[in-house]
Design a protein around this motif. Structure first.
Motif, short mmCIF file in Angstrom:
data_model
loop_
_atom_site.label_atom_id
_atom_site.label_comp_id
_atom_site.label_asym_id
_atom_site.label_seq_id
_atom_site.Cartn_x
_atom_site.Cartn_y
_atom_site.Cartn_z
N GLN A 115 35.82 46.47 35.99
CA GLN A 115 34.70 46.96 35.18
C GLN A 115 33.38 46.79 35.93
N ARG A 116 33.25 45.71 36.68
CA ARG A 116 32.01 45.43 37.41
C ARG A 116 31.97 46.11 38.78
N CYS A 117 33.14 46.22 39.42
CA CYS A 117 33.24 46.78 40.77
C CYS A 117 34.44 47.73 40.84
N PRO A 118 34.29 48.95 40.31
CA PRO A 118 35.43 49.87 40.30
C PRO A 118 35.82 50.39 41.69
N ASP A 119 34.88 50.40 42.63
CA ASP A 119 35.14 50.89 43.98
C ASP A 119 35.79 49.77 44.81
N LEU A 120 37.00 50.00 45.27
CA LEU A 120 37.73 48.98 46.03
C LEU A 120 37.10 48.68 47.38
N GLY A 132 33.94 26.18 47.72
CA GLY A 132 34.61 27.14 48.58
C GLY A 132 36.12 27.19 48.43
N PHE A 133 36.68 26.37 47.54
CA PHE A 133 38.13 26.37 47.37
C PHE A 133 38.59 27.43 46.37
N ARG A 134 38.01 27.40 45.17
CA ARG A 134 38.39 28.39 44.15
C ARG A 134 38.06 29.81 44.61
N SER A 135 36.94 29.95 45.31
CA SER A 135 36.57 31.29 45.78
C SER A 135 37.56 31.81 46.81
N ALA A 136 38.12 30.94 47.62
CA ALA A 136 39.14 31.37 48.59
C ALA A 136 40.37 31.91 47.85
N LEU A 137 40.78 31.23 46.82
CA LEU A 137 41.92 31.70 46.02
C LEU A 137 41.59 33.04 45.35
N SER A 138 40.38 33.16 44.84
CA SER A 138 39.97 34.39 44.17
C SER A 138 39.91 35.56 45.13
N VAL A 139 39.36 35.34 46.32
CA VAL A 139 39.28 36.41 47.31
C VAL A 139 40.68 36.86 47.72
N ASP A 140 41.58 35.92 47.86
CA ASP A 140 42.97 36.25 48.18
C ASP A 140 43.55 37.17 47.10
N ASN A 141 43.31 36.85 45.84
CA ASN A 141 43.79 37.69 44.74
C ASN A 141 43.13 39.06 44.73
N LEU A 142 41.83 39.11 44.99
CA LEU A 142 41.14 40.40 45.01
C LEU A 142 41.69 41.30 46.11
N GLN A 196 44.75 41.25 47.15
CA GLN A 196 46.04 41.71 46.64
C GLN A 196 45.87 42.84 45.63
N MET A 197 44.71 42.87 44.97
CA MET A 197 44.42 43.94 44.01
C MET A 197 43.91 45.21 44.71
N GLY A 198 43.69 45.14 46.01
CA GLY A 198 43.27 46.31 46.76
C GLY A 198 41.84 46.31 47.26
N TYR A 199 41.06 45.28 46.94
CA TYR A 199 39.68 45.21 47.44
C TYR A 199 39.72 44.93 48.94
N THR A 200 38.91 45.70 49.69
CA THR A 200 39.00 45.67 51.14
C THR A 200 37.88 44.89 51.83
#
Length: 122
Positions: free
Chosen positions: A69-74, A85-95, A97-101
């Motif tokens: 909803q906030r960032c529709p462009d991958l 910097g720990f939780r953000s590393a996990l989040s970036v890994d997930n993003l 996997q969702m296709g964000y480049t």
């Protein structure tokens, strides 16, 4: 805060798959008015006590659900930060996997930002 070894192992595995940058670089990008989305990935109670100017709130618990909803462009450039910097590393890994480049974790997180004496918005 003392983190469990299994959590640290999970973070280390994520860090091998993602890009990271430091607080000084993010500060420089903000000053240069670089076009990117800055996401605060901490808990809502942490956000309420202060955050980096121009950041948007998408906590760890809702990030994957609400990111499109906030960032529709991958291909949107996104920098994610948390407390250190720990939780953000996990989040970036997930993003990724969702296709964000173009997603980057800010190593040092909000704690590093504050320790550097940079501006905080409440």
């Amino acid at each position: 805060m003392q983190h469990s070894q299994r959590f640290l192992d999970l973070v280390d595995a994520s860090r091998k798959r993602i890009k990271e940058t430091d607080v000084q670089t993010v500060k420089q990008w903000l000053e240069q008015k670089r076009d990117f989305v800055l996401i605060d990935n901490r808990e809502e109670s942490e956000w309420a006590k202060g955050h980096i100017p121009n950041a948007i709130y998408l906590g760890r618990g809702i990030l994957e659900r609400d990111i499109e909803q906030r960032c529709p462009d991958l291909n949107t450039e996104i920098v994610v930060y948390c407390g250190g910097g720990f939780r953000s590393a996990l989040s970036v890994d997930n993003l990724q996997q969702m296709g964000y480049t173009k997603v980057i974790s800010m190593d040092g997180g909000f704690r590093g930002w504050k320790e550097a004496g940079y501006e905080i918005t409440e």
